[in-house]
Design an enzyme around this catalytic site. Structure first.
Site, PDB file in Angstrom:
ATOM      1  CG  HIS A  15     142.012 -30.034   8.526  1.00 63.91           C
ATOM      2  ND1 HIS A  15     142.226 -30.937   8.887  1.00 63.91           N
ATOM      3  CD2 HIS A  15     142.450 -30.778   7.616  1.00 63.91           C
ATOM      4  CE1 HIS A  15     141.705 -32.121   8.471  1.00 63.91           C
ATOM      5  NE2 HIS A  15     142.020 -31.621   6.595  1.00 63.91           N
ATOM      6  CE1 TYR A  49     145.324 -31.381   9.143  1.00 65.03           C
ATOM      7  CE2 TYR A  49     147.487 -30.321  11.005  1.00 65.03           C
ATOM      8  CZ  TYR A  49     145.629 -30.856  10.473  1.00 65.03           C
ATOM      9  OH  TYR A  49     144.822 -31.026  11.567  1.00 65.03           O
ATOM     10  CG  HIS A 120     138.198 -32.941   9.362  1.00 65.36           C
ATOM     11  ND1 HIS A 120     139.411 -32.980  10.398  1.00 65.36           N
ATOM     12  CD2 HIS A 120     138.499 -34.349   9.230  1.00 65.36           C
ATOM     13  CE1 HIS A 120     139.495 -33.902  10.256  1.00 65.36           C
ATOM     14  NE2 HIS A 120     138.653 -34.889   9.677  1.00 65.36           N
ATOM     15  CE  LYS A 126     138.337 -35.930  13.273  1.00 66.04           C
ATOM     16  NZ  LYS A 126     139.356 -36.700  14.491  1.00 66.04           N
ATOM     17  CB  CYS A 128     137.600 -30.069  12.809  1.00 64.94           C
ATOM     18  SG  CYS A 128     139.697 -29.730  12.009  1.00 64.94           S
TER      19      CYS A 128
HETATM   20 ZN   LIG Z   1     140.408 -31.365  10.531  1.00 66.43          ZN
END
Ligand SMILES: [Zn+2]
Length: 236
Positions: A15, A49, A120, A126, A128
């Protein structure tokens, strides 16, 4: 050092924090974002995380590895979640990538290469992470790590970066605290406190009005940690 949690893990997710703000460049800020009550935060029990990597390459611990992350909705079970601070893909640093590679090699080795690495974005709509993680980690089409351990720099983790919690170190010492000191002094972070590190510490101590003894104890640590700009002597 990485230690396998007892829960089953077969994937690692990467991420980015979606911020380039220096004041957000620490796991404590991420933890606030995740644990503050709604609507300011997410209202979670801990950081989502497991790991946070700062722009300077320092690795910070978030949620304990023993716990499933809160990072990839619907895809958290069986994963480890790593976040790099950053938003603009051009502003991630080589130090961050070195730490990331190092960590991923350690994790991969711990699982004998049986787990895979993903962004991700592979499980969410996303962008990401925004950096090219497949290139950084030399991933194959299945997400298997293409790095070997030989290029990795010493791994250091910082749980509690306060002057009194860090060990007193001097010439002849080696290890993560030495590497941390070297990085903060902007010199090669091989984790070995040799003559070069000794000279840099003494020079730094003189510049801060500290006792010039080459020993990094609480007072020198405090000065190094509070120093946001190292003035380099020319070493050419
Ligand atoms: Zn992420």
């Amino acid at each position: 050092m990485f230690e396998k949690p007892s829960r089953f893990v077969d994937r690692v997710f990467l991420h980015c924090s979606a911020s380039d703000n220096p004041s957000h460049d620490n796991v404590a800020t991420i933890k606030r974002w995740h644990t503050d009550p709604k609507p300011q935060g997410r209202g979670w029990s801990d950081t989502g995380y497991h790991y946070f990597i700062r722009k300077n390459g320092i690795l910070e611990n978030g949620r304990p590895l023993s716990r499933t992350p809160a990072a990839q909705a619907g895809h958290n079970t069986g994963t480890i979640a790593i976040c790099l601070h950053g938003l603009d893909e051009d502003k991630f640093t080589e130090s961050q990538f070195a730490t990331l590679k190092n960590l991923c090699v350690e994790i991969n080795d711990s699982y004998d290469g049986t787990l895979t690495f993903h962004g991700h974005r592979e499980v969410a709509s996303k962008a990401c992470p925004v950096f090219d993680y497949k290139a950084v980690l030399k991933l194959d089409q299945f997400g298997r790590l293409g790095l070997d351990g030989t290029v990795a720099q010493p791994l250091f983790e910082v749980d509690d970066k306060t002057p009194d919690s860090l060990p007193t170190i001097r010439r002849g010492d080696r290890g993560p605290a030495v590497a941390l000191l070297q990085r903060l002094l902007m010199i090669k972070d091989d984790g070995i406190f040799g003559p070069k590190t000794d000279a840099e510490v003494r020079s730094f101590q003189t510049s801060k009005g500290l006792v010039r003894d080459g020993i990094c104890g609480p007072m020198t640590w405090a000065a190094v940690l509070n120093n946001d700009r190292i003035v380099h002597a020319s070493d050419e």
